[in-house]
Design a protein around this motif. Sequence first.
Motif, PDB file in Angstrom:
ATOM      1  N   ILE A   4       0.824  -1.218   0.052  1.00 57.31           N
ATOM      2  CA  ILE A   4       0.170  -0.035  -0.087  1.00 57.31           C
ATOM      3  C   ILE A   4       1.000   1.403  -0.162  1.00 57.31           C
ATOM      4  CG2 ILE A   4      -1.847   1.392   1.238  1.00 57.31           C
ATOM      5  CD1 ILE A   4      -2.695  -1.435   2.249  1.00 57.31           C
ATOM      6  N   LYS A   5       1.787   1.138   0.928  1.00 56.95           N
ATOM      7  CA  LYS A   5       2.976   2.345   0.774  1.00 56.95           C
ATOM      8  C   LYS A   5       3.289   2.746  -0.615  1.00 56.95           C
ATOM      9  CE  LYS A   5       4.247   2.071   5.745  1.00 56.95           C
ATOM     10  NZ  LYS A   5       5.382   1.622   6.534  1.00 56.95           N
ATOM     11  N   ASN A   6       3.983   1.546  -1.331  1.00 56.06           N
ATOM     12  CA  ASN A   6       4.558   1.675  -2.480  1.00 56.06           C
ATOM     13  C   ASN A   6       3.463   2.144  -3.348  1.00 56.06           C
ATOM     14  OD1 ASN A   6       6.568   1.057  -4.724  1.00 56.06           O
ATOM     15  ND2 ASN A   6       5.071   0.046  -5.504  1.00 56.06           N
ATOM     16  N   MET A   7       2.107   2.085  -3.526  1.00 54.25           N
ATOM     17  CA  MET A   7       1.079   2.412  -4.192  1.00 54.25           C
ATOM     18  C   MET A   7       1.064   4.119  -4.001  1.00 54.25           C
ATOM     19  SD  MET A   7      -3.089   2.074  -3.970  1.00 54.25           S
ATOM     20  CE  MET A   7      -2.961   3.011  -2.436  1.00 54.25           C
ATOM     21  N   ILE A   8       1.086   4.344  -2.811  1.00 51.27           N
ATOM     22  CA  ILE A   8       0.707   5.811  -2.477  1.00 51.27           C
ATOM     23  C   ILE A   8       2.085   6.606  -2.950  1.00 51.27           C
ATOM     24  CG2 ILE A   8       0.446   7.412  -0.495  1.00 51.27           C
ATOM     25  CD1 ILE A   8      -0.766   5.273   0.881  1.00 51.27           C
ATOM     26  N   LEU A   9       3.130   6.166  -2.613  1.00 52.40           N
ATOM     27  CA  LEU A   9       4.405   6.864  -2.815  1.00 52.40           C
ATOM     28  C   LEU A   9       4.872   7.139  -4.543  1.00 52.40           C
ATOM     29  CD1 LEU A   9       6.620   5.605  -0.113  1.00 52.40           C
ATOM     30  CD2 LEU A   9       5.536   7.734  -0.475  1.00 52.40           C
ATOM     31  N   THR A  10       3.944   6.168  -5.244  1.00 47.84           N
ATOM     32  CA  THR A  10       4.289   6.272  -6.754  1.00 47.84           C
ATOM     33  C   THR A  10       2.946   6.874  -7.276  1.00 47.84           C
ATOM     34  OG1 THR A  10       3.437   4.129  -6.784  1.00 47.84           O
ATOM     35  CG2 THR A  10       5.495   4.199  -6.932  1.00 47.84           C
ATOM     36  N   GLY A  11       2.100   7.683  -6.461  1.00 49.36           N
ATOM     37  CA  GLY A  11       1.236   8.487  -6.970  1.00 49.36           C
ATOM     38  C   GLY A  11      -0.029   7.602  -7.369  1.00 49.36           C
ATOM     39  N   ARG A  12      -0.173   6.556  -7.185  1.00 47.23           N
ATOM     40  CA  ARG A  12      -1.402   5.719  -7.513  1.00 47.23           C
ATOM     41  C   ARG A  12      -2.541   5.600  -6.632  1.00 47.23           C
ATOM     42  NH1 ARG A  12      -0.044   0.790  -8.545  1.00 47.23           N
ATOM     43  NH2 ARG A  12       2.030   1.176  -7.653  1.00 47.23           N
ATOM     44  N   SER A  13      -3.727   5.341  -7.192  1.00 46.51           N
ATOM     45  CA  SER A  13      -5.088   5.321  -6.139  1.00 46.51           C
ATOM     46  C   SER A  13      -5.596   3.948  -6.260  1.00 46.51           C
ATOM     47  CB  SER A  13      -6.144   6.118  -6.512  1.00 46.51           C
ATOM     48  OG  SER A  13      -6.638   5.905  -7.895  1.00 46.51           O
ATOM     49  N   GLN A  14      -4.858   2.940  -6.971  1.00 43.95           N
ATOM     50  CA  GLN A  14      -5.508   1.560  -7.057  1.00 43.95           C
ATOM     51  C   GLN A  14      -4.226   0.519  -6.907  1.00 43.95           C
ATOM     52  OE1 GLN A  14      -7.573   1.583 -10.974  1.00 43.95           O
ATOM     53  NE2 GLN A  14      -9.362   1.231  -9.934  1.00 43.95           N
ATOM     54  N   LEU A  15      -4.526  -0.329  -6.091  1.00 42.03           N
ATOM     55  CA  LEU A  15      -3.631  -1.391  -5.630  1.00 42.03           C
ATOM     56  C   LEU A  15      -3.621  -2.472  -6.528  1.00 42.03           C
ATOM     57  CD1 LEU A  15      -1.296  -2.022  -3.569  1.00 42.03           C
ATOM     58  CD2 LEU A  15      -3.129  -3.529  -2.444  1.00 42.03           C
ATOM     59  N   THR A  16      -2.504  -2.896  -7.246  1.00 45.95           N
ATOM     60  CA  THR A  16      -2.433  -4.004  -8.143  1.00 45.95           C
ATOM     61  C   THR A  16      -1.726  -5.366  -7.620  1.00 45.95           C
ATOM     62  OG1 THR A  16      -0.205  -3.352  -9.132  1.00 45.95           O
ATOM     63  CG2 THR A  16      -1.985  -2.333  -9.886  1.00 45.95           C
ATOM     64  N   LYS A  17      -2.076  -6.642  -8.097  1.00 47.38           N
ATOM     65  CA  LYS A  17      -1.306  -7.614  -7.985  1.00 47.38           C
ATOM     66  C   LYS A  17       0.058  -7.437  -7.893  1.00 47.38           C
ATOM     67  CE  LYS A  17      -1.645 -12.515  -9.041  1.00 47.38           C
ATOM     68  NZ  LYS A  17      -2.278 -13.701 -10.006  1.00 47.38           N
ATOM     69  N   LYS A  18       0.513  -6.902  -8.930  1.00 50.54           N
ATOM     70  CA  LYS A  18       2.050  -6.793  -8.884  1.00 50.54           C
ATOM     71  C   LYS A  18       2.494  -6.099  -7.753  1.00 50.54           C
ATOM     72  CE  LYS A  18       5.697  -4.980 -11.806  1.00 50.54           C
ATOM     73  NZ  LYS A  18       6.473  -4.560 -10.905  1.00 50.54           N
TER      74      LYS A  18
END
Length: 302
Positions: free
Chosen positions: A272-286
Amino acid sequence: RGHNRVADELEKALSNGVGPTAKKVTPLPNNGKNTIQGSKAVPLSKGDQFPLIEIRQPQLTYDDIILNSSPKHHLNRIVNEQTHRLDLANYGLLPLNKVLFYGPPGCGKTLAAHVVSGILGWPMLYVRFDSVISSYLGETSANLRRVFDFATNGPSILFFDEFDAIGKSRDIHEDVGELKRVVNSFLQMMDNFHGKGIVITATNHEGLLDSALWRRFDEVIRFPMPSKKETAKLLKLRLGNVRLRDFVPADLAPDFSELSYSDTTRVCLDAIKNMILTGRSQLTKKDVNDALALFLENRPNN
């Protein structure tokens, strides 16, 4: 902004603890920092005058923890007996009040103690071993006596985490005589504890505990590693506050088969942190797979 847990806490605060979604808990005086239920101040170590306990007021419920059916059954029993202690007293019976949690690291022992505290609405007296254990002869036992005396002031959860630090078997020859005297003192304190709360101890190394200690507990609860079903529930819980793009949490459970509850939680938070820090709002399987791979790569003994 999707911060559901923060929103829930704010709602409870706005409703002053009596709203429809809040659990009514009697607040501690002095914000719970120095006293418990109007009693004397938190005990201090004899030599250094450091606090021997930390008073916490957990707000957790069963919704905040995923457990195997066996430990959850035992927790229900503990809470139920304490809730109906007056009914038991009518028959000359006492509720369970001395409990040992044991099992592998990261399988919910500490969190379960906080949940029991939160459900009962009792403060947790978290024992600080860095203050309790002393190098001076007799001071450790004296500090433990202060802790137990303080716990008799009112209903509370007296919690000894990493209990093997003071409960080691007296047959271990490498330990000094002082630690053996500490075990003897602890046994006596357990026998004489008649407070209105619960003593909960937790250990990852049950094999190190003195055999006499096991007989002092009303209930001994084993916390095993999570099954695939429990891992799936945990993934759903930990990933439930973010938007998912291309996967269902339960489908990833087989990939987490060797991880404890805490390890799985850590991987989810990292993703989740990686999603936030990369500026995205959806979490992926990757995101999850990458976080899992990085965790396994850096895990000790892997």
